[in-house]
Scaffold this motif. Structure first.
Motif, PDB file in Angstrom:
ATOM      1  N   ASP A   1      90.221  60.230  39.093  1.00  0.00           N
ATOM      2  CA  ASP A   1      90.957  60.790  40.204  1.00  0.00           C
ATOM      3  C   ASP A   1      89.874  61.299  41.518  1.00  0.00           C
ATOM      4  O   ASP A   1      90.066  60.988  42.529  1.00  0.00           O
TER       5      ASP A   1
ATOM      6  N   GLY B   1      89.444  59.599  45.082  1.00  0.00           N
ATOM      7  CA  GLY B   1      89.237  60.306  46.420  1.00  0.00           C
ATOM      8  C   GLY B   1      88.013  60.242  47.164  1.00  0.00           C
ATOM      9  O   GLY B   1      88.133  60.310  48.422  1.00  0.00           O
TER      10      GLY B   1
ATOM     11  N   VAL C   1      88.062  57.401  49.249  1.00  0.00           N
ATOM     12  CA  VAL C   1      88.727  57.494  50.461  1.00  0.00           C
ATOM     13  C   VAL C   1      87.862  58.164  51.600  1.00  0.00           C
ATOM     14  O   VAL C   1      87.847  57.937  52.667  1.00  0.00           O
TER      15      VAL C   1
ATOM     16  N   TRP D   1     102.190  60.235  49.437  1.00  0.00           N
ATOM     17  CA  TRP D   1     100.791  59.855  49.982  1.00  0.00           C
ATOM     18  C   TRP D   1     100.662  59.258  51.195  1.00  0.00           C
ATOM     19  O   TRP D   1     100.016  59.303  52.203  1.00  0.00           O
TER      20      TRP D   1
ATOM     21  N   TYR E   1      99.215  60.405  54.598  1.00  0.00           N
ATOM     22  CA  TYR E   1      98.154  59.438  55.159  1.00  0.00           C
ATOM     23  C   TYR E   1      98.462  59.161  56.758  1.00  0.00           C
ATOM     24  O   TYR E   1      97.549  59.474  57.596  1.00  0.00           O
TER      25      TYR E   1
ATOM     26  N   LEU F   1      94.458  62.731  47.850  1.00  0.00           N
ATOM     27  CA  LEU F   1      94.689  61.425  46.972  1.00  0.00           C
ATOM     28  C   LEU F   1      94.511  61.862  45.320  1.00  0.00           C
ATOM     29  O   LEU F   1      95.038  61.265  44.378  1.00  0.00           O
TER      30      LEU F   1
ATOM     31  N   SER G   1      97.155  61.104  42.736  1.00  0.00           N
ATOM     32  CA  SER G   1      96.868  60.126  41.666  1.00  0.00           C
ATOM     33  C   SER G   1      97.112  60.801  40.374  1.00  0.00           C
ATOM     34  O   SER G   1      97.860  60.175  39.524  1.00  0.00           O
TER      35      SER G   1
END
Length: 153
Positions: A36, A40, A43, A99, A103, A134, A138
């Motif tokens: 996780d 992140g 991203v 999400w 976003y 995220l 996740s």
């Protein structure tokens, strides 16, 4: 009469095997915590590279982010032996919806500030916010998925 009893016993035994297989799949489906965190981070790299407003840095950042995401997919498949679409039907759609809304709420204003007003730094902030979000989403998505696998057939 005896045939029905054998069929029922056979069906019960097959159902028990299926439930045991689902429990085993649930046990190995939860990714480690670092997955996780790296998701992140990918991203953050993808969006944060935009803050430099340099085509070379942007391309390198995008390549690194995509390579990291690709590595994470392969690693998850190797660790669990499976891959599940984030957009599959089921209760996990709630996490995906959160999400996607988050976003859009972060990226649209960030790109407006970045492209329209020359505030390049905002992309690094957007990347950090979305990367952290995220990582938590996740984990949430995975917990929902594992709970579904542990549920009754």
């Amino acid at each position: 009469m005896e045939s029905n009893r054998l069929d029922r016993d056979d069906a019960a035994a097959q159902l028990a095997v299926l439930q045991a297989d689902r429990a085993a799949l649930a046990d190995r489906s939860m990714q480690p915590w670092w997955y996780d965190a790296l998701l992140g981070s990918c991203v953050f790299v993808l969006l944060g590279a935009q803050a430099f407003d340099d085509p070379v840095v942007t391309v390198v950042g995008c390549l690194l982010g995509v390579a990291g995401l690709s590595w994470l997919v392969r690693t998850y498949q190797r660790l669990t032996g499976t891959w599940v679409s984030g957009f599959r039907k089921g209760r996990t759609r709630k996490a995906i919806a959160v999400w996607l809304v988050l976003y859009v709420l972060v990226v649209v204003p960030a790109f407006v500030l970045h492209l329209g007003y020359g505030q390049h730094w905002v992309m690094a902030v957007a990347g950090a916010v979305l990367g952290i979000a995220l990582a938590f989403i996740s984990r949430w998505w995975s917990r929902i998925h594992v709970a579904e696998l542990r549920g009754a057939l």
